[in-house]
Write a protein that holds these residues in place. Structure first.
Motif, PDB file in Angstrom:
ATOM      1  N   PHE A  25      14.129   0.690   3.749  1.00 35.05           N
ATOM      2  CA  PHE A  25      13.084   1.477   3.084  1.00 35.05           C
ATOM      3  C   PHE A  25      13.664   2.148   1.846  1.00 35.05           C
ATOM      4  O   PHE A  25      14.821   2.564   1.837  1.00 35.05           O
ATOM      5  CB  PHE A  25      12.552   2.541   4.048  1.00 35.05           C
ATOM      6  CG  PHE A  25      11.548   3.469   3.423  1.00 35.05           C
ATOM      7  CD1 PHE A  25      10.241   3.081   3.242  1.00 35.05           C
ATOM      8  CD2 PHE A  25      11.935   4.736   3.004  1.00 35.05           C
ATOM      9  CE1 PHE A  25       9.313   3.950   2.669  1.00 35.05           C
ATOM     10  CE2 PHE A  25      11.019   5.606   2.423  1.00 35.05           C
ATOM     11  CZ  PHE A  25       9.710   5.198   2.256  1.00 35.05           C
ATOM     12  N   ARG A  26      12.819   2.273   0.826  1.00 30.16           N
ATOM     13  CA  ARG A  26      13.212   3.001  -0.386  1.00 30.16           C
ATOM     14  C   ARG A  26      12.026   3.792  -0.892  1.00 30.16           C
ATOM     15  O   ARG A  26      10.917   3.287  -0.997  1.00 30.16           O
ATOM     16  CB  ARG A  26      13.687   2.050  -1.481  1.00 30.16           C
ATOM     17  CG  ARG A  26      14.199   2.789  -2.724  1.00 30.16           C
ATOM     18  CD  ARG A  26      14.841   1.843  -3.723  1.00 30.16           C
ATOM     19  NE  ARG A  26      13.894   0.901  -4.273  1.00 30.16           N
ATOM     20  CZ  ARG A  26      13.109   1.134  -5.337  1.00 30.16           C
ATOM     21  NH1 ARG A  26      13.184   2.273  -5.978  1.00 30.16           N
ATOM     22  NH2 ARG A  26      12.288   0.206  -5.770  1.00 30.16           N
ATOM     23  N   GLU A  33       0.838  -1.208   0.000  1.00 33.00           N
ATOM     24  CA  GLU A  33       0.000   0.000   0.000  1.00 33.00           C
ATOM     25  C   GLU A  33       0.870   1.255   0.000  1.00 33.00           C
ATOM     26  O   GLU A  33       0.562   2.232  -0.668  1.00 33.00           O
ATOM     27  CB  GLU A  33      -0.941   0.008   1.207  1.00 33.00           C
ATOM     28  CG  GLU A  33      -2.034  -1.030   1.112  1.00 33.00           C
ATOM     29  CD  GLU A  33      -2.921  -0.827  -0.103  1.00 33.00           C
ATOM     30  OE1 GLU A  33      -3.445   0.294  -0.294  1.00 33.00           O
ATOM     31  OE2 GLU A  33      -3.099  -1.795  -0.871  1.00 33.00           O
ATOM     32  N   MET A  34       1.969   1.218   0.751  1.00 31.85           N
ATOM     33  CA  MET A  34       2.880   2.369   0.796  1.00 31.85           C
ATOM     34  C   MET A  34       3.458   2.667  -0.580  1.00 31.85           C
ATOM     35  O   MET A  34       3.664   3.827  -0.929  1.00 31.85           O
ATOM     36  CB  MET A  34       4.024   2.092   1.776  1.00 31.85           C
ATOM     37  CG  MET A  34       3.616   2.085   3.228  1.00 31.85           C
ATOM     38  SD  MET A  34       4.977   1.566   4.301  1.00 31.85           S
ATOM     39  CE  MET A  34       6.183   2.849   3.983  1.00 31.85           C
ATOM     40  N   GLU A  35       3.699   1.624  -1.342  1.00 38.03           N
ATOM     41  CA  GLU A  35       4.301   1.793  -2.668  1.00 38.03           C
ATOM     42  C   GLU A  35       3.431   2.643  -3.588  1.00 38.03           C
ATOM     43  O   GLU A  35       3.926   3.300  -4.488  1.00 38.03           O
ATOM     44  CB  GLU A  35       4.566   0.423  -3.283  1.00 38.03           C
ATOM     45  CG  GLU A  35       5.485   0.474  -4.466  1.00 38.03           C
ATOM     46  CD  GLU A  35       6.042  -0.891  -4.815  1.00 38.03           C
ATOM     47  OE1 GLU A  35       7.041  -0.918  -5.553  1.00 38.03           O
ATOM     48  OE2 GLU A  35       5.500  -1.917  -4.374  1.00 38.03           O
ATOM     49  N   LEU A  50      -1.060  10.158  -0.639  1.00 37.36           N
ATOM     50  CA  LEU A  50      -1.731   9.135   0.162  1.00 37.36           C
ATOM     51  C   LEU A  50      -3.243   9.240  -0.012  1.00 37.36           C
ATOM     52  O   LEU A  50      -3.924   8.234  -0.251  1.00 37.36           O
ATOM     53  CB  LEU A  50      -1.347   9.288   1.641  1.00 37.36           C
ATOM     54  CG  LEU A  50      -2.138   8.456   2.644  1.00 37.36           C
ATOM     55  CD1 LEU A  50      -1.985   6.960   2.392  1.00 37.36           C
ATOM     56  CD2 LEU A  50      -1.718   8.825   4.071  1.00 37.36           C
ATOM     57  N   ILE A  51      -3.778  10.438   0.085  1.00 37.79           N
ATOM     58  CA  ILE A  51      -5.220  10.650  -0.084  1.00 37.79           C
ATOM     59  C   ILE A  51      -5.664  10.207  -1.471  1.00 37.79           C
ATOM     60  O   ILE A  51      -6.661   9.491  -1.626  1.00 37.79           O
ATOM     61  CB  ILE A  51      -5.587  12.128   0.172  1.00 37.79           C
ATOM     62  CG1 ILE A  51      -5.420  12.445   1.655  1.00 37.79           C
ATOM     63  CG2 ILE A  51      -6.999  12.439  -0.314  1.00 37.79           C
ATOM     64  CD1 ILE A  51      -5.474  13.926   1.978  1.00 37.79           C
ATOM     65  N   ALA A  52      -4.936  10.611  -2.506  1.00 43.00           N
ATOM     66  CA  ALA A  52      -5.292  10.255  -3.889  1.00 43.00           C
ATOM     67  C   ALA A  52      -5.194   8.751  -4.108  1.00 43.00           C
ATOM     68  O   ALA A  52      -6.089   8.152  -4.725  1.00 43.00           O
ATOM     69  CB  ALA A  52      -4.385  10.997  -4.873  1.00 43.00           C
ATOM     70  N   ILE A  68       4.318   6.448  -1.587  1.00 40.82           N
ATOM     71  CA  ILE A  68       5.604   6.982  -1.107  1.00 40.82           C
ATOM     72  C   ILE A  68       6.782   6.051  -1.327  1.00 40.82           C
ATOM     73  O   ILE A  68       7.826   6.476  -1.789  1.00 40.82           O
ATOM     74  CB  ILE A  68       5.525   7.392   0.380  1.00 40.82           C
ATOM     75  CG1 ILE A  68       6.762   8.202   0.784  1.00 40.82           C
ATOM     76  CG2 ILE A  68       5.307   6.185   1.283  1.00 40.82           C
ATOM     77  CD1 ILE A  68       6.651   8.909   2.115  1.00 40.82           C
ATOM     78  N   GLY A  69       6.681   4.800  -0.939  1.00 36.44           N
ATOM     79  CA  GLY A  69       7.822   3.897  -1.025  1.00 36.44           C
ATOM     80  C   GLY A  69       7.459   2.517  -0.526  1.00 36.44           C
ATOM     81  O   GLY A  69       6.286   2.203  -0.366  1.00 36.44           O
TER      82      GLY A  69
END
Length: 168
Positions: A59-60, A40-42, A135-137, A45-46
């Motif tokens: 983390f990347r 989900e983070m990908e 994140l919202i989008a 953001i990363g």
């Protein structure tokens, strides 16, 4: 979405922080999942490898083409309410936290990054506004915002932010 700068300064026990807030019409567990699940983070953001329960991950930033993997220490994690992470050492050290709370079907998120100097907000503020709007989008299945709408457009707002006096 029309991006606007949203950050503010606050003193905490370990230094000056830049804080940003977002509100979600979603249960806290859903927002937590978007903040902590590597898949989900990908989307915004990363990603990371490893097990956060061990106290560290790699983390990347996947949204920045030149970003490299870096070690991140998980200093605190109380799902689904808060986490505190730290990366890098010395003058480049970065400490970030997320606090979540839920009420009335809404989840509020406060993200904070400790600053070495208030002037860092000029670049960090637009960056965090950008990523939180991503994140919202991503959660809404909408097109991700463009970096050019955040920087340098929001730099002036963050340059003019006033550091509050420390309370006694």
């Amino acid at each position: 979405m029309s991006p606007r700068p949203t950050g503010r300064f606050a003193h905490r026990g370990d230094g000056l922080y830049l804080l940003l807030d977002r509100l979600f019409t979603a249960p806290i567990a859903d927002v937590w999942f978007s903040l902590t699940n590597p898949h989900e983070m990908e989307k915004w953001i990363g990603t990371y490898t490893g097990q956060p329960s061990t106290g560290g991950v790699k983390f990347r930033m996947t949204s920045e083409p030149e970003a490299e993997w870096e070690y991140v220490s998980i200093l605190e994690c109380e799902a689904p309410h808060r986490f505190l992470a730290e990366s890098r050492e010395g003058p480049d050290q970065m400490r970030v936290f997320c606090h979540l709370s839920e009420a009335g079907g809404m989840t509020s998120l406060t993200l904070g990054q400790r600053l070495h100097n208030p002037s860092e907000a000029t670049t960090l503020g637009p960056g965090w506004d950008y990523y939180l709007d991503r994140l919202i989008a991503a959660r809404a299945g909408k097109a991700l915002p463009e970096w050019e709408h955040y920087y340098p457009a929001h730099a002036g707002y963050y340059r003019e932010l006033v550091v509050p006096a420390k309370s006694a």
